[in-house]
Design a protein around this motif. Structure first.
Motif: not given
Length: 306
Positions: A139-145
């Protein structure tokens, strides 16, 4: 109806339209983007505002509240080549109404599509097992991108949550078998650990029992030895006291005669006992000289005392 009446009605309608076009009330947590003659003019915040009729117009209306977007289920392929269906929920917020109006045509649709493509990319770099274990990291990686891509749109991506992961039936069966085997393994380990601990407890109990018995036997032997030593000590003390009293009594008047008599009695008694325990008759060489034997014993006592 006269011409005056028609003119009055027309004037009234024009006034209403003018007021409607001129006065605008912007609700709380909303922004209106105003264009003047087709060009961006300004952004109206919440409150009452006056526009120039037929020149200014409200081109876009944006809410500054947090918005929830349901990301349609998509099929992703994991790093170990397993197809999974993923549903997600995206939380966004407009932070710049001007960019949200002119930076992209539909930021909601764009954010949803970008979330799908980003999720496919992240899942493609993750093994199936880790898609369940590392949801927060995904989830954090998706939000960052998404946040980096949505910045030019005037939109802030707050968070993304995976709501559901659908697995193929064959993979579900394999995972269930794996989980069942894992539970059985843990149960077997727990049982063996329990049996091992039980055996340890029993052996510790037996060990402690042996120690306690040996300590008790040791203490018993010590007590018996101390008792025997004390007994010998008391007997020796009593014997010594008796000897001292006999020696003192001999020194008294008539004491020597009493000793002679006592020795003679013991001599005759022991000689009688000796005759009873043997089949052969034993006769002293000097049967008539018993008094001499007594006198001899008396002399020995005297010499011992001296």
């Amino acid at each position: 109806m006269t011409d005056m009446n028609i003119l009055a009605i027309g004037f009234a309608i024009a006034v209403v339209i003018t007021i409607f076009k001129t006065a605008r009330i912007v609700p709380q947590r909303s922004n209106y983007v105003i264009e003047r003659l087709g060009k961006y003019s300004r952004t109206l915040d919440s409150g009452f505002h006056i526009l120039i009729p037929f020149i200014d117009k409200v081109a876009y209306i944006h809410t500054l509240k947090e918005e929830v977007i349901d990301v349609t289920r998509q099929t992703c392929v994991t790093k170990d080549n397993i197809q999974v269906g993923i549903d997600g929920i995206l939380y966004i917020q407009v932070v710049d109404p001007h960019k949200a109006s002119y930076g992209i045509n539909d930021y909601r649709y764009a954010a949803s599509q970008l979330a799908q493509t980003t999720m496919r990319s992240v899942i493609g770099q993750t093994d199936l097992d880790k898609t369940f274990e590392e949801r927060a990291k995904i989830n954090e990686e998706v939000v960052k991108a998404l946040d980096e891509a949505a910045y030019p749109w005037g939109v802030k991506v707050l968070r993304y949550e995976i709501s559901d992961i659908e697995l193929p039936a064959s993979i579900k069966d394999a995972l269930e078998q794996q989980m069942r085997a894992e539970r059985e393994r843990r149960a077997a380990i727990a049982k063996s650990e329990g049996e091992r601990q039980s055996m340890i407890n029993v052996s510790e109990g037996q060990k402690q029992e042996v120690i306690n018995l040996s300590e008790a036997d040791k203490q018993r032997q010590i007590n018996e030895a101390e008792g025997r030593a004390r007994e010998i000590e008391l007997i020796a003390a009593a014997t010594a006291q008796g000897i001292r009293e006999i020696a003192d009594a001999i020194q008294q008047p008539g004491g020597q005669n009493a000793v002679n008599l006592r020795v003679a009695e013991q001599y005759v008694k022991e000689f009688g006992n000796l005759a009873k325990t043997n089949n052969t008759m034993i006769v002293p060489a000097e049967l008539a000289n018993i008094g001499g034997a007594v006198a001899g014993l008396t002399e020995i006592l005297k010499s011992t005392k001296g």
